[in-house]
Design a protein around this motif. Structure first.
Motif, PDB file in Angstrom:
ATOM      1  N   PHE A 181       0.597  -1.042  -0.017  1.00 33.40           N
ATOM      2  CA  PHE A 181      -0.140   0.111  -0.010  1.00 33.40           C
ATOM      3  C   PHE A 181       0.651   1.420  -0.181  1.00 33.40           C
ATOM      4  O   PHE A 181       0.520   2.295  -0.234  1.00 33.40           O
ATOM      5  CB  PHE A 181      -0.918   0.068   1.128  1.00 33.40           C
ATOM      6  CG  PHE A 181      -1.891   1.095   1.144  1.00 33.40           C
ATOM      7  CD1 PHE A 181      -2.666   1.335   0.164  1.00 33.40           C
ATOM      8  CD2 PHE A 181      -1.990   1.852   2.261  1.00 33.40           C
ATOM      9  CE1 PHE A 181      -3.780   2.404   0.117  1.00 33.40           C
ATOM     10  CE2 PHE A 181      -3.132   3.006   2.337  1.00 33.40           C
ATOM     11  CZ  PHE A 181      -3.800   3.101   1.367  1.00 33.40           C
ATOM     12  N   ILE A 209      -3.060   4.473  -4.194  1.00 25.41           N
ATOM     13  CA  ILE A 209      -4.585   4.599  -4.352  1.00 25.41           C
ATOM     14  C   ILE A 209      -4.759   5.073  -5.914  1.00 25.41           C
ATOM     15  O   ILE A 209      -5.729   4.590  -6.692  1.00 25.41           O
ATOM     16  CB  ILE A 209      -4.945   5.714  -3.414  1.00 25.41           C
ATOM     17  CG1 ILE A 209      -5.375   5.038  -2.061  1.00 25.41           C
ATOM     18  CG2 ILE A 209      -6.530   6.070  -3.886  1.00 25.41           C
ATOM     19  CD1 ILE A 209      -5.431   6.134  -1.004  1.00 25.41           C
ATOM     20  N   GLU A 251      -5.881   4.226  12.667  1.00 26.68           N
ATOM     21  CA  GLU A 251      -5.573   4.298  11.403  1.00 26.68           C
ATOM     22  C   GLU A 251      -6.620   4.504  10.350  1.00 26.68           C
ATOM     23  O   GLU A 251      -6.341   4.777   9.039  1.00 26.68           O
ATOM     24  CB  GLU A 251      -4.945   3.064  10.978  1.00 26.68           C
ATOM     25  CG  GLU A 251      -3.363   2.840  11.913  1.00 26.68           C
ATOM     26  CD  GLU A 251      -2.777   1.527  11.140  1.00 26.68           C
ATOM     27  OE1 GLU A 251      -3.214   0.552  10.953  1.00 26.68           O
ATOM     28  OE2 GLU A 251      -1.420   1.864  11.504  1.00 26.68           O
ATOM     29  N   VAL A 289     -11.821   8.967  11.221  1.00 26.07           N
ATOM     30  CA  VAL A 289     -11.813  10.287  11.638  1.00 26.07           C
ATOM     31  C   VAL A 289     -13.008  10.558  12.677  1.00 26.07           C
ATOM     32  O   VAL A 289     -13.981  10.876  12.238  1.00 26.07           O
ATOM     33  CB  VAL A 289     -11.872  11.210  10.536  1.00 26.07           C
ATOM     34  CG1 VAL A 289     -11.637  12.741  10.657  1.00 26.07           C
ATOM     35  CG2 VAL A 289     -10.788  10.815   9.497  1.00 26.07           C
ATOM     36  N   ALA A 312     -10.023  13.174  -1.223  1.00 24.59           N
ATOM     37  CA  ALA A 312      -8.541  13.137  -1.210  1.00 24.59           C
ATOM     38  C   ALA A 312      -8.050  13.021  -2.754  1.00 24.59           C
ATOM     39  O   ALA A 312      -6.875  13.602  -3.139  1.00 24.59           O
ATOM     40  CB  ALA A 312      -7.831  12.229  -0.374  1.00 24.59           C
ATOM     41  N   TRP A 365     -13.549   2.846   0.585  1.00 27.66           N
ATOM     42  CA  TRP A 365     -12.759   2.193  -0.237  1.00 27.66           C
ATOM     43  C   TRP A 365     -13.428   1.615  -1.628  1.00 27.66           C
ATOM     44  O   TRP A 365     -12.881   1.882  -2.606  1.00 27.66           O
ATOM     45  CB  TRP A 365     -11.845   1.013   0.000  1.00 27.66           C
ATOM     46  CG  TRP A 365     -10.816   1.485   1.054  1.00 27.66           C
ATOM     47  CD1 TRP A 365     -10.713   1.331   2.550  1.00 27.66           C
ATOM     48  CD2 TRP A 365     -10.033   2.545   0.964  1.00 27.66           C
ATOM     49  NE1 TRP A 365      -9.854   2.098   3.340  1.00 27.66           N
ATOM     50  CE2 TRP A 365      -9.187   2.908   2.072  1.00 27.66           C
ATOM     51  CE3 TRP A 365      -9.537   3.326  -0.019  1.00 27.66           C
ATOM     52  CZ2 TRP A 365      -8.319   3.658   2.329  1.00 27.66           C
ATOM     53  CZ3 TRP A 365      -8.512   4.482   0.066  1.00 27.66           C
ATOM     54  CH2 TRP A 365      -7.892   4.400   1.306  1.00 27.66           C
ATOM     55  N   ALA A 420     -10.085  16.460   8.784  1.00 32.01           N
ATOM     56  CA  ALA A 420      -9.470  15.015   8.813  1.00 32.01           C
ATOM     57  C   ALA A 420      -8.096  15.063   9.095  1.00 32.01           C
ATOM     58  O   ALA A 420      -7.640  14.203  10.143  1.00 32.01           O
ATOM     59  CB  ALA A 420      -9.710  14.418   7.517  1.00 32.01           C
ATOM     60  N   ARG A 446      -2.692  10.164  10.787  1.00 25.27           N
ATOM     61  CA  ARG A 446      -2.438   8.826  10.238  1.00 25.27           C
ATOM     62  C   ARG A 446      -3.654   8.232   9.211  1.00 25.27           C
ATOM     63  O   ARG A 446      -3.340   7.922   8.326  1.00 25.27           O
ATOM     64  CB  ARG A 446      -2.362   8.047  11.362  1.00 25.27           C
ATOM     65  CG  ARG A 446      -1.642   6.458  11.277  1.00 25.27           C
ATOM     66  CD  ARG A 446      -0.420   6.255  10.699  1.00 25.27           C
ATOM     67  NE  ARG A 446      -0.225   4.891  10.308  1.00 25.27           N
ATOM     68  CZ  ARG A 446       0.611   4.454   9.511  1.00 25.27           C
ATOM     69  NH1 ARG A 446       1.724   5.546   8.923  1.00 25.27           N
ATOM     70  NH2 ARG A 446       1.105   3.512   9.150  1.00 25.27           N
ATOM     71  N   ALA A 447      -4.849   8.366   9.728  1.00 31.45           N
ATOM     72  CA  ALA A 447      -5.744   7.827   9.136  1.00 31.45           C
ATOM     73  C   ALA A 447      -6.194   8.699   7.669  1.00 31.45           C
ATOM     74  O   ALA A 447      -6.271   8.306   6.750  1.00 31.45           O
ATOM     75  CB  ALA A 447      -7.353   7.971   9.797  1.00 31.45           C
ATOM     76  N   ALA A 448      -5.797   9.970   7.936  1.00 30.35           N
ATOM     77  CA  ALA A 448      -5.914  10.981   6.492  1.00 30.35           C
ATOM     78  C   ALA A 448      -4.675  10.504   5.609  1.00 30.35           C
ATOM     79  O   ALA A 448      -5.151  10.124   4.356  1.00 30.35           O
ATOM     80  CB  ALA A 448      -5.891  12.289   6.859  1.00 30.35           C
ATOM     81  N   PHE A 449      -3.562  10.359   6.107  1.00 30.77           N
ATOM     82  CA  PHE A 449      -2.276   9.805   5.183  1.00 30.77           C
ATOM     83  C   PHE A 449      -2.706   8.411   4.464  1.00 30.77           C
ATOM     84  O   PHE A 449      -2.646   8.253   3.262  1.00 30.77           O
ATOM     85  CB  PHE A 449      -1.143   9.658   6.126  1.00 30.77           C
ATOM     86  CG  PHE A 449      -0.181   8.960   5.535  1.00 30.77           C
ATOM     87  CD1 PHE A 449       0.558   9.497   4.475  1.00 30.77           C
ATOM     88  CD2 PHE A 449       0.493   7.827   5.838  1.00 30.77           C
ATOM     89  CE1 PHE A 449       1.819   9.070   3.575  1.00 30.77           C
ATOM     90  CE2 PHE A 449       1.540   7.052   5.284  1.00 30.77           C
ATOM     91  CZ  PHE A 449       2.202   7.949   4.205  1.00 30.77           C
ATOM     92  N   LEU A 450      -3.356   7.412   5.309  1.00 30.90           N
ATOM     93  CA  LEU A 450      -3.863   6.302   4.942  1.00 30.90           C
ATOM     94  C   LEU A 450      -5.037   6.139   4.030  1.00 30.90           C
ATOM     95  O   LEU A 450      -5.046   5.307   3.078  1.00 30.90           O
ATOM     96  CB  LEU A 450      -4.047   5.133   6.173  1.00 30.90           C
ATOM     97  CG  LEU A 450      -2.675   4.886   6.629  1.00 30.90           C
ATOM     98  CD1 LEU A 450      -3.025   3.840   7.952  1.00 30.90           C
ATOM     99  CD2 LEU A 450      -1.461   4.208   5.926  1.00 30.90           C
ATOM    100  N   ALA A 451      -5.542   7.386   3.967  1.00 29.13           N
ATOM    101  CA  ALA A 451      -6.570   7.534   2.877  1.00 29.13           C
ATOM    102  C   ALA A 451      -6.304   8.361   1.657  1.00 29.13           C
ATOM    103  O   ALA A 451      -7.166   8.803   0.850  1.00 29.13           O
ATOM    104  CB  ALA A 451      -7.765   8.177   3.626  1.00 29.13           C
ATOM    105  N   GLY A 452      -4.995   8.461   1.635  1.00 34.00           N
ATOM    106  CA  GLY A 452      -4.587   9.153   0.495  1.00 34.00           C
ATOM    107  C   GLY A 452      -4.540  10.827   0.600  1.00 34.00           C
ATOM    108  O   GLY A 452      -4.321  11.434  -0.492  1.00 34.00           O
ATOM    109  N   VAL A 453      -4.937  11.263   1.620  1.00 37.86           N
ATOM    110  CA  VAL A 453      -4.908  12.717   1.808  1.00 37.86           C
ATOM    111  C   VAL A 453      -3.478  13.302   1.771  1.00 37.86           C
ATOM    112  O   VAL A 453      -2.487  12.771   2.331  1.00 37.86           O
ATOM    113  CB  VAL A 453      -5.512  13.236   3.036  1.00 37.86           C
ATOM    114  CG1 VAL A 453      -5.587  14.611   3.362  1.00 37.86           C
ATOM    115  CG2 VAL A 453      -6.988  12.653   3.304  1.00 37.86           C
ATOM    116  N   PRO A 454      -3.237  14.367   0.882  1.00 39.80           N
ATOM    117  CA  PRO A 454      -1.863  14.925   0.874  1.00 39.80           C
ATOM    118  C   PRO A 454      -1.542  15.792   2.155  1.00 39.80           C
ATOM    119  O   PRO A 454      -1.779  16.868   2.129  1.00 39.80           O
ATOM    120  CB  PRO A 454      -1.813  15.619  -0.408  1.00 39.80           C
ATOM    121  CG  PRO A 454      -3.270  16.169  -0.662  1.00 39.80           C
ATOM    122  CD  PRO A 454      -4.071  14.985  -0.088  1.00 39.80           C
TER     123      PRO A 454
END
Lengths: 501, 328
Positions: free
Chosen positions: A300, A326, A340, A343, A358, A411, B204, B210-218
């Motif tokens: 990932f 992604i 992880e 939010v 995003a 997802w 977010a 961390r969750a934002a990073f893992l969701a692809g947020v820059p």
């Protein structure tokens, strides 16, 4: 003769009846399993037993006398201890200091470290199995399993008569579970009454003498002999849920290689060769620390490969970040939902739209993403069966299963080609579990490739079309569907594959 | 609890009235001022109040971006000073210079914000320290630039934004330009925070990076943008303050904490994830209303500081208490 008995316990919270007329007892040396879906009232019942809540009606009898605990400290003093899922240990103090926290032995007013460590060593020694915990180690340096053992030692050290285990295996791997089971059995033999809360039927079969099933705050069933798991599950959900695991892929449903890794490696992984095919669910098994989550994180881009080649549908890809993954169509459901995935201060809908937003432009409106409008994402949330009064409410108010389904929707919105599921059903109740398995199989049918990391071995065996076993950062074997748990444990722990350091 | 009961209960909880208490506090304070001083109800009274409050309201609207992202921006006060001092040095009494000095100041603000943001998100320096360092640096620069004793005045064309009242406006009679700037900036920042994907991603990132990073947020880009917005708001606030406060090397002193206090009064959560632009601006008006009231009561400046400090602590404590009550 019961060590404790709870009789006719009723407890209501504003707007909801948590328990009505529940009776529950446990004899010395008995392991009494308490099972039920999330929200069935197990935790509330145990919080009454341990003095966190006071019942509205009914009474608690301990050692033949009615007791009224006003505070958990009262309960602990009377010999009732709870081993919580989240430990109450201080990470920067030693094992001995933690066990004797607040009641340190002293000599002439000075804490007697030596006596503390001696007593700690004696308690730890009484546990069966190899654990190698030293009284002087810092708790923060210990593994989760060892920390749990310290927590148990702490309870035992105050002469507990009743021990409540609240989902003790949630964070443990197979080998660690075995050590825990041995300790639980040993404690029972020593005459401690044990209440064991779990979602895993295998543990009930393995450990319990009796089973009580709670549903909607009432006793749904009580078994004096442990029955077949199906009977317990049926009582938990109030109906026969039929096929718990969806059927496997037919050979013709499995397509060509989608994601191929050759000689992948980084600080935690070595010589990874992996092929995920369209239409297939691959399970990834191994003990804690074998590199399963590290492999998912590498695929990932969260902790990328530093060497090797990754190709997707034949084309070489460089996955340096989750954002790159992604964009390539690879997504991951993280294992630690709260840390992880979620939010927490945002709504269910915003959580589901996070990845799609995003991926889009920063200045686009909130109802539009490159992967569908707000209405389409709402429809997706409904399709994965997220139960919420409104998708505008904060996701923190939902149960674990519904939160997980909302993350799944996040997802699914991206229509990914490869999905990495890490511990997809941790802390999720039986009904939601079946829903998540079904969703995974449907995705595979739709042509996606799926990799599932799970510490719940029966789940891996029930869902996956083939199983890869990892050990010390390498993939050491591949097993077809229908493999036994014993075979996988052999591969996961076998010395034959262990690489000399 | 059955699933049906559960959803009904959750739905009911969601429908609880959710009006931010800052609006009630503001209304009460304005009523108190009006009782103390009837002139306040005349257009000249409340328009002057709004004019004085405009710089802080704009600053709070920018600061809340950084707070929502999970940080603080302490450099805004000294950036105001640098804007005022720098503008006076560069315009050098030339009215025509205003038209290139203002864009230049905005560009300088953007650079300051960029540096703040990069230091925080790339070098991983805690924002409190990074912007404290920037605050000291900018104060020093302002002092160096002016030689310690800023001379000169800002030309009228520059002071137009902070000082001028438009007259003969229907309904309200007079209308300060500063109020128009405040409404303009406030609307823009409200739309950006609450009507765009950026605003959602910002929340977010502040809530769970961390969750934002893992969701692809820059994540870095989102954070840096927040610091740039905060710095730009400081430059705009500086332009207004230069209009009516004059040129000095302490014109911006204390504004950084006032802006944070204002955002917190408006319910923004320190450490990130929660906060709105309109409420932060209402917090700024509330803070100014408190100062005005203390002024009417004849209390000296040190009392204001004491009150502001106590308000900051009380606002955070109350917010924490409310959340705990709500079970979060």
């Amino acid at each position: 003769m019961s060590v404790f008995a709870m009789e006719g316990i009723t407890k209501a919270f504003p707007g909801v009846k948590a328990l009505s007329d529940v009776s529950f007892a446990c004899a010395a040396g008995e392991v009494h399993a308490l099972v039920g879906e999330n929200g069935a009232g197990k935790s509330t019942l145990m919080k009454i037993l341990s003095g966190v809540y006071q019942p509205d009606a009914g009474r608690v009898v301990l050692g033949g006398e009615t007791v009224r605990f006003r505070h958990p400290v009262d309960a602990i003093a009377a010999g009732v201890s709870v081993i919580h899922q989240e430990f109450s240990l201080l990470p920067d103090r030693t094992v001995a200091q933690n066990i004797f926290l607040g009641r340190e032995p002293s000599r002439r007013g000075i804490v007697d470290e030596r006596a503390m460590e001696r007593d700690t060593a004696r308690i730890l020694k009484s546990f069966t199995g190899e654990h190698g915990i030293s009284p002087q180690s810092l708790v923060g340096d210990l593994s989760i399993a060892a920390q749990q053992m310290v927590e148990i030692a702490k309870a035992v050290s105050v002469d507990a008569k009743v021990l409540v285990f609240d989902e003790p295996t949630a964070a443990l791997d197979e080998a660690e579970c075995e050590i825990l089971f041995a300790i639980v059995e040993d404690l029972a033999r020593k005459g401690i009454a044990i209440v064991y809360i779990t979602h895993r039927m295998r543990e009930v079969t393995r450990l319990a003498d009796r089973v009580t099933v709670l549903k909607d705050g009432e006793i749904a069933a009580r078994f004096d002999d442990v029955p077949e798991p199906q009977a317990i599950v049926a009582a938990m959900v109030g109906r026969d849920i039929g096929e718990f695991y969806p059927p496997p892929a037919e050979p013709e449903e499995i397509g060509g290689p989608l994601l191929v890794v050759e000689d992948g490696g980084n600080a935690r992984l070595k010589n990874i060769a992996l092929t995920l095919r369209a239409g297939e669910i691959v399970g990834l098994a191994g003990v804690q620390g074998a590199g399963r989550t590290a492999l998912a994180a590498a695929l990932f881009g969260a902790e990328p490969f530093t060497q090797g080649r990754v190709s997707l549908a034949g084309a070489r890809v460089d996955i340096a970040s989750p954002r790159a993954a992604i964009a390539a169509g690879i997504v991951m459901l993280p294992g630690d939902r709260k840390a992880e995935g979620l939010v927490l201060m945002q709504s269910v809908r915003d959580n589901a739209m996070l990845a799609a937003r995003a991926a889009g432009r920063m200045l686009s409106g909130i109802a539009r993403t490159p992967f569908g409008t707000q209405r389409e994402i709402d429809a997706l949330l409904k399709a994965v069966d997220v139960r919420a009064g409104s998708f505008d409410q904060e996701i923190a108010t939902l149960s674990g299963g519904n939160q997980q389904k909302a993350i799944l929707a996040r997802w699914l919105a991206l229509k990914p080609r490869v999905l990495l599921f890490v511990e997809p059903t941790r802390g999720v109740d039986v009904n939601a579990k079946a829903g998540i398995y079904r969703a995974m199989r449907e995705l595979a049918r739709g042509g996606s490739a799926i990799l599932m990391v799970s510490s719940d071995l029966p789940e891996v065996l029930g869902v996956a079309d083939r199983v890869l076993v990892m050990q010390a950062g390498r993939i050491v074997s591949e097993r077809p569907r229908g493999t036994s748990e014993a075979d996988i444990m052999h591969d996961a722990t076998g010395e034959a594959h262990r690489v000399a350091a | 609890m059955s699933a049906a009961d559960g959803t009904a209960r959750e739905a009911r909880r969601f429908r609880l009235p959710a009006i931010n208490p800052v609006w009630f506090i503001l209304a009460a304070l304005i009523a108190a001022i009006a009782i103390e001083n009837a002139n306040f109800l005349a257009p000249i009274g409340y328009m002057n109040f709004l004019k004085r409050a405009a710089p802080l309201a704009i600053l709070a609207a920018g600061q809340v971006y950084v707070i929502v992202s999970g940080g603080f921006d302490l450099s805004v006060g000294s950036l105001i000073t640098l804007t005022v001092v720098g503008s006076s040095m560069l315009t050098n009494n030339d009215p025509a210079a205003t038209y290139w000095v203002i864009p230049l100041m905005l560009a300088m603000g953007a650079v300051v914000g960029l540096v703040n943001g990069l230091v925080v998100s790339v070098l991983r320096v805690p924002s409190l320290i990074a912007t404290l360092g920037m605050m000291i640096t900018l104060n020093g620069l302002a002092f160096l630039w002016s030689g310690g004793a800023p001379r000169g005045y800002l030309p009228e064309t520059f002071r137009f934004f902070g000082r001028v009242n438009l007259l003969d406006v229907p309904l309200v009679n007079i209308l300060p330009v500063a109020l128009l700037v405040m409404i303009g900036v406030g609307t823009l920042l409200t739309l950006l925070m609450h009507r765009t994907a950026y605003g959602k991603l910002l929340h977010a990132v502040g809530d769970n990076p961390r969750a934002a990073f893992l969701a692809g947020v820059p994540v870095a880009r989102v954070r840096v943008t927040a610091f740039v917005i905060s710095s730009l708001s400081a430059v705009v606030a500086g332009i207004l303050l230069g209009g009516f406060a004059g040129v000095s090397t302490d014109v911006g002193a204390g504004y950084e904490l006032q802006a944070i206090t204002a955002a917190v009064i408006g319910g923004a959560q320190l450490l990130g994830g929660r906060g709105t632009v309109p409420a932060a601006m209402a917090g700024a008006l509330t803070l100014n209303a408190i100062f005005t009231l203390l002024n009417f009561l004849g209390l000296p400046k040190p009392v204001r500081d004491v009150v502001q400090g106590l308000i900051l602590i009380a606002a955070v404590a109350l917010a924490t208490l409310r959340r705990r009550r709500a079970g979060r």
